[in-house]
Design an enzyme around this catalytic site. Structure first.
Site, PDB file in Angstrom:
ATOM      1  N   ASP A 171      -3.911  -8.009  -1.114  1.00  0.00           N
ATOM      2  CA  ASP A 171      -5.270  -7.488  -1.028  1.00  0.00           C
ATOM      3  C   ASP A 171      -6.194  -8.471  -0.317  1.00  0.00           C
ATOM      4  O   ASP A 171      -6.222  -9.663  -0.653  1.00  0.00           O
ATOM      5  CB  ASP A 171      -5.766  -7.268  -2.477  1.00  0.00           C
ATOM      6  CG  ASP A 171      -7.058  -6.499  -2.564  1.00  0.00           C
ATOM      7  OD1 ASP A 171      -7.051  -5.293  -2.278  1.00  0.00           O
ATOM      8  OD2 ASP A 171      -8.088  -7.117  -2.922  1.00  0.00           O
ATOM      9  N   GLU A 187      -3.186  -6.541   3.711  1.00  0.00           N
ATOM     10  CA  GLU A 187      -4.293  -5.616   3.958  1.00  0.00           C
ATOM     11  C   GLU A 187      -5.310  -6.362   4.825  1.00  0.00           C
ATOM     12  O   GLU A 187      -6.425  -6.651   4.416  1.00  0.00           O
ATOM     13  CB  GLU A 187      -4.948  -5.185   2.634  1.00  0.00           C
ATOM     14  CG  GLU A 187      -5.952  -4.061   2.787  1.00  0.00           C
ATOM     15  CD  GLU A 187      -7.122  -4.139   1.811  1.00  0.00           C
ATOM     16  OE1 GLU A 187      -7.394  -5.215   1.247  1.00  0.00           O
ATOM     17  OE2 GLU A 187      -7.785  -3.107   1.633  1.00  0.00           O
TER      18      GLU A 187
HETATM   19  C1  GLC Z   1      -9.116  -3.786  -1.255  1.00  0.00           C
HETATM   20  C2  GLC Z   1      -8.696  -2.656  -2.166  1.00  0.00           C
HETATM   21  C3  GLC Z   1      -9.936  -2.021  -2.734  1.00  0.00           C
HETATM   22  C4  GLC Z   1     -10.671  -3.063  -3.529  1.00  0.00           C
HETATM   23  C5  GLC Z   1     -10.990  -4.284  -2.666  1.00  0.00           C
HETATM   24  C6  GLC Z   1     -11.432  -5.453  -3.500  1.00  0.00           C
HETATM   25  O1  GLC Z   1      -9.787  -3.339  -0.146  1.00  0.00           O
HETATM   26  O2  GLC Z   1      -7.910  -1.737  -1.443  1.00  0.00           O
HETATM   27  O3  GLC Z   1      -9.638  -0.912  -3.523  1.00  0.00           O
HETATM   28  O4  GLC Z   1     -11.864  -2.529  -4.028  1.00  0.00           O
HETATM   29  O5  GLC Z   1      -9.852  -4.730  -1.959  1.00  0.00           O
HETATM   30  O6  GLC Z   1     -10.351  -5.966  -4.224  1.00  0.00           O
END
Ligand code: GLC
Length: 592
Positions: free
Chosen positions: A252, A314
């Site tokens: 993440d 991500e």
């Molecule tokens: C990422 C996750 C999202 C979350 C954010 C903070 O983007 O996909 O759902 O709110 O990180 O952790």
């Protein structure tokens, strides 16, 4: 890795095979610039010889809160997931990515972790997890878990220790604690969920204290990745899950982990919020180079385990040539292709995006990933049924916003999916898209849970609409079989009943059967590891066509039928149109 400009010899063959293509007449002034494809850099792509499962895998995102509820309390859980694994195996996916299920106060639906090496009682126990992974492996499914390293929950013991320790103490060094500018925060950063990225603490004696940084909710303090203790702790966390048999991680917000030294002001904060403007210098809270060594170390750890463990970042890093640096051979195996997720669904934009993707990822020998929906964006069956712009720029559709055209949205979504599944690389699916599930766009405010809604006083409705529990069996109870009792932490809209899995199972032409058939073909024909080339003769302003391992994928983005030569062998389609036609917003797979 080879990256070939599309000037290869089989162009003539294609022209011979499809000489009778009849195009709609396109007004002169709209003659597409994509017609001159070489000018725009049409690329082809050849699969790497070094095949690894993650290069071509179809990875299905399970959002544990909403997948299946095993104990009837209205919240999805791990036993629920285990009970439905057969249906995922029959869908034909390769792997599952589980959004966070670790202990958490659930202020950001689990992306606020208070203990990285356990299971939240809301979702079950570690034993439940072990049973799930054993069953998944038995069915040939790999399991990736979500790792949230940029921030913890404010309930994590590290943050609690920091709050109870004095300024300058080693405990505070786990996070970014700073003195303010008088009564103002230390810098101008803003939170991705709205409002300032800083919150001031109150000291135990009641006086005003330091500020801590949180790029998301105030309950999600950012960790200080300069601190070797943080680095070591996360290495142990990785090993904990790898020892338990996970096949890898979805990481993440990795681009947020390293901050510019001294935490300077964001030079463009007025224009871009906390975000990123392509082409401008990296903002001080994103994309700092020092983060790469952390991923290199993690890669070493993954590589030291048997089997092919993989991690997907991500990484919201653009342009793609910059993102490619994150998937160099000693870093992440994959990153999400946010360029593709964000591309407007028209021929020119998709053409450019696919080209850029192969160009960027091929240059470092990494596979591209493809994605159309996830738990943070409007489901593509709704997004494509209205004018909602870039996927990551809009979070949610409220009851007062223009509502999507669901029929058009589903038609386009199915076509977008079949087009995307034809591309080589790895594909991410979001739970429910195989049912053609739309966004819940009429959710009442009283049910909302996304911090975005609260931090913007409701101006941004947030992401709850794509997170509603799945309908499994139509009408068995109020939540259509999501739970045994009918309870659901977010209520389903009435129409979800019609999308229930049991109504689609075995029904020819249903979205579920379309996904199953496409996934089977994708695997049988090895499309994930295939070679890609645009079929230039068929591409124009409203049509994209490419070849991959002996099949032709053709998508009609326009409003007029396209006629194909009779007699071509049909493989698959998103409508029941006649074989020689590609209707508006239809994708067909044909034999080359
Ligand atoms: C990422 C996750 C999202 C979350 C954010 C903070 O983007 O996909 O759902 O709110 O990180 O952790």
């Amino acid at each position: 890795m080879s990256l070939l400009l599309s000037s290869g010899g089989n162009r003539a063959d294609i022209a011979r095979l499809y000489p009778l293509i009849s195009r709609r007449s396109i007004p002169e002034q709209l003659e597409p610039n994509i017609k001159d494809m070489e000018l725009l850099g049409a690329v082809s792509h050849q699969a790497s010889k070094h095949a690894n499962w993650w290069r071509s895998a179809v990875i299905y995102q399970v959002y544990p809160r909403s997948f299946a509820d095993g104990n009837g309390d209205g919240m999805g859980d791990i036993k629920g997931i285990t009970s439905r694994l057969d249906s995922l195996a029959s869908l034909g996916i390769d792997a599952i990515w589980l959004s966070p299920f670790m202990p958490s106060p659930q202020k950001d639906a689990g992306y606020d972790v208070s203990d990285y090496t356990n299971v939240d009682p809301l979702f079950g126990t570690l034993e439940d997890f072990d049973a799930m992974i054993t069953r998944a492996h038995g069915l040939g499914l790999k399991i990736l878990v979500d790792l949230v390293p940029n921030h913890t929950s404010d309930q994590h013991k590290w943050f609690q220790a920091a709050l109870n320790s004095p300024e300058g103490s080693p405990e505070r060094e786990y996070y970014h604690f700073k003195d303010g500018n008088g009564d103002l925060p230390p810098n101008n950063w803003v939170s991705m969920f709205g409002g300032p990225a800083w919150t001031r603490i109150t000291n135990p004696d009641g006086t005003k204290g330091q500020w801590y940084c949180h790029l998301f909710d105030s309950s999600q303090p950012d960790l200080n990745w300069e601190n070797p203790k943080v680095q070591e702790a996360f290495e142990e966390i990785l090993k904990f899950w790898l020892d338990r048999g996970v096949d890898g991680f979805r990481v993440d917000q990795p681009h947020a982990m390293a901050k510019a030294v001294g935490l300077p002001d964001h030079p463009y904060v007025d224009r871009a919020g906390a975000g990123f403007i392509e082409g401008e210098e990296s903002p001080p809270m994103w994309f700092q180079d020092s983060v790469h060594n952390i991923f290199r170390r993690w890669r070493e750890i993954l590589d030291s385990y048997p089997g092919q463990r993989a991690m997907c970042g991500e990484a919201y890093v653009l342009p793609l040539s910059f993102m490619a640096l994150w998937v160099r051979p000693d870093e992440f195996h994959q990153t999400f292709n946010f360029r593709y997720l964000d591309a407007l669904w028209n021929a020119e934009s998709i053409f450019k995006t696919v080209n850029e993707s192969f160009e960027a990822f091929d240059s470092v020998g990494a596979p591209s990933t493809w994605v159309l929906s996830n738990h943070d964006v409007i489901r593509h069956a709704s997004r494509l049924g209205g004018d909602y712009g870039r996927a990551t720029a809009s979070d949610g559709i409220g009851p007062n916003a223009p509502q999507p055209d669901l029929e058009l949205g589903l038609r386009k979504a199915r076509a977008a999916t079949l087009f995307t599944l034809g591309l080589p690389g790895s594909m991410y699916l979001y739970q429910g898209e195989e049912l053609g599930l739309p966004e819940h766009t009429t959710l009442e405010d009283k049910y909302r849970q996304d911090p975005t809604f609260f931090r913007t006083s409701g101006n941004r409705v947030g992401r709850d609409g794509c997170r509603v529990p799945l309908p499994w069996e139509a009408g068995v109870n109020q939540s259509n079989g999501f739970s045994t009792t009918g309870a659901a932490w977010l209520p389903q809209p009435e129409m979800y009943r019609n999308y229930s899995r049991d109504l689609q199972e075995g029904v020819s032409g249903s979205t579920l059967e379309m996904y199953k058939e496409a996934l089977k073909l994708r695997s049988d024909l090895d499309l994930g590891q295939g070679s890609f080339e645009w079929v230039e003769e068929l591409c124009d302003q409203d049509v994209l066509a490419f070849s991959n391992n002996g099949i032709l994928v053709i998508h009609n983005f326009g409003e007029t039928d396209i006629e194909l030569p009779e007699g071509k062998e049909f493989i698959s389609s998103t409508t029941d149109s006649q074989q020689h036609l590609v209707l508006p917003h239809e994708t067909k797979w044909l034999k080359l």
